[in-house]
Design an enzyme around this catalytic site. Structure first.
Site, PDB file in Angstrom:
ATOM      1  N   HIS A 122       0.876  -1.175   0.000  1.00 44.57           N
ATOM      2  CA  HIS A 122       0.000   0.000   0.000  1.00 44.57           C
ATOM      3  C   HIS A 122       0.917   1.230   0.000  1.00 44.57           C
ATOM      4  O   HIS A 122       1.969   1.204   0.645  1.00 44.57           O
ATOM      5  CB  HIS A 122      -0.821   0.072   1.295  1.00 44.57           C
ATOM      6  N   CYS A 173      -2.830   3.041   9.002  1.00 41.70           N
ATOM      7  CA  CYS A 173      -3.860   2.091   8.546  1.00 41.70           C
ATOM      8  C   CYS A 173      -5.062   2.031   9.468  1.00 41.70           C
ATOM      9  O   CYS A 173      -6.104   1.518   9.075  1.00 41.70           O
ATOM     10  CB  CYS A 173      -3.316   0.673   8.543  1.00 41.70           C
TER      11      CYS A 173
HETATM   12  N1  ARG Z   1      -3.927  -7.240   6.880  1.00 38.97           N
HETATM   13  C1  ARG Z   1      -4.364  -6.043   6.258  1.00 38.97           C
HETATM   14  C2  ARG Z   1      -4.343  -6.220   4.756  1.00 38.97           C
HETATM   15  O1  ARG Z   1      -3.425  -6.806   4.249  1.00 38.97           O
HETATM   16  C3  ARG Z   1      -3.522  -4.887   6.681  1.00 38.97           C
HETATM   17  C4  ARG Z   1      -3.942  -3.590   6.099  1.00 38.97           C
HETATM   18  C5  ARG Z   1      -3.043  -2.462   6.484  1.00 38.97           C
HETATM   19  N2  ARG Z   1      -3.475  -1.244   5.958  1.00 38.97           N
HETATM   20  C6  ARG Z   1      -2.745  -0.337   5.308  1.00 38.97           C
HETATM   21  N3  ARG Z   1      -3.325   0.775   4.969  1.00 38.97           N
HETATM   22  N4  ARG Z   1      -1.498  -0.549   4.951  1.00 38.97           N
HETATM   23  O2  ARG Z   1      -5.231  -5.796   4.050  1.00 38.97           O
END
Ligand code: ARG
Length: 294
Positions: free
Chosen positions: A193, A288
């Protein structure tokens, strides 16, 4: 006409043309009640032996409460959406939507495991009187503020293109909301991300992981920010770029990124170190765990 910026030459004009945006005063957090690591949908969710990480639920709840309290101490209002049973990643409130002043864009989660989260956020926004913008059917991947970072002080979006978000969505969002989007391509699966490798601090300052981007994207970031700190490998793996600076001053950040914290202090920011260790087992940290609300 708002559009998607992909060349360095267009960056100064996009910054100049962007209207002003007030600092963040309110965030939405999702309760960690049913948070777990149930399957690995990013590279951080397994340990060295390849086993799924085990979350300590009580510690996670404590860490979440401390994050909420940290926001409240710096005068940011926190709204909370309750987690339904059976959605282990629900607490990552950055991902199910992108709340812009013009409208809230609902996400289309890349992984089946997370798709059922979005209707709960939709319901919350409807109940609270927000205008919603639904994505056209052709868009198959968009993960909200996981890949959409708002430029501090400006109505301008930095949009990630990678495993969770496809390019086409940025054209749609630029057109429908009248907001320019500077598009960045992610190139390292560990930084899946945009909010894992870029943290915008104020209008001209940012933390980043240069190796997480392709060369053209690096050039776009370098063209926009004059005070750029490339975090160390260790700090990158400690989610230093998943920090959140809501007011161009305080930086809520995972504890233990000593080099980044020292840089922030000498640059005049006020780091507030927190422990998000249980959430890092799922591939997420401070940024997040909330959605900025306009
Ligand atoms: N386990 C979650 C996923 O992989 C974690 C999300 C983390 N969020 C972020 N904005 N990086 O979707």
């Amino acid at each position: 006409m708002a559009h998607v910026v992909t060349s360095v030459a267009e960056v100064p004009a996009a910054i100049q043309a962007a209207g002003r945006r007030p600092p963040c005063r309110r965030v939405l957090m999702a309760s960690p009640g049913h948070f777990k690591v149930e399957s690995a949908i990013n590279p951080w969710m397994r340990d060295e032996q390849g086993e799924l990480n085990r979350v300590d639920t009580a510690r996670a709840a404590e860490q979440w409460r401390a994050l909420r309290a940290a926001y409240e101490r710096i005068a940011i209002r926190v709204d909370v959406i309750d987690a339904p049973v059976g959605l282990p990643d629900f607490c990552f409130a950055a991902n199910q939507s992108l709340a812009l002043p013009e409208a809230v864009v609902l996400s289309r989660m890349a992984n089946e495991e997370r798709r059922r989260e979005v209707p709960y956020f939709e319901h919350w926004y409807r109940e609270h009187g927000y205008r919603l913008l639904l994505l056209p059917d052709e868009i198959s991947r968009f993960e909200g503020t996981g890949d959409a970072i708002l430029h501090p002080g400006l109505r301008l979006i930095w949009g990630g293109i990678g495993p969770r978000t496809e390019e086409a969505v940025w054209h749609f969002i630029a057109r429908e909301t009248g907001t320019d989007v500077i598009a960045l391509r992610l190139s390292d699966p560990r930084f899946y991300h945009l909010d894992t490798c870029l943290c915008l601090l104020d209008e001209r300052s940012a933390l980043w992981v240069p190796a997480a981007f392709d060369a053209a994207s690096r050039a776009l970031i370098e063209a926009a920010f004059t005070r750029l700190h490339a975090v160390s490998e260790a700090d990158a793996a400690n989610f230093a770029c998943n920090a959140h600076c809501p007011d161009a001053r305080h930086v809520l950040i995972q504890q233990g990124s000593s080099k980044t914290v020292a840089w922030l202090q000498q640059a005049g920011f006020v780091p507030l170190e927190l422990d998000t260790g249980e959430f890092m087992k799922s591939g997420g940290s401070v940024f997040c765990l909330k959605q900025e609300l306009p």
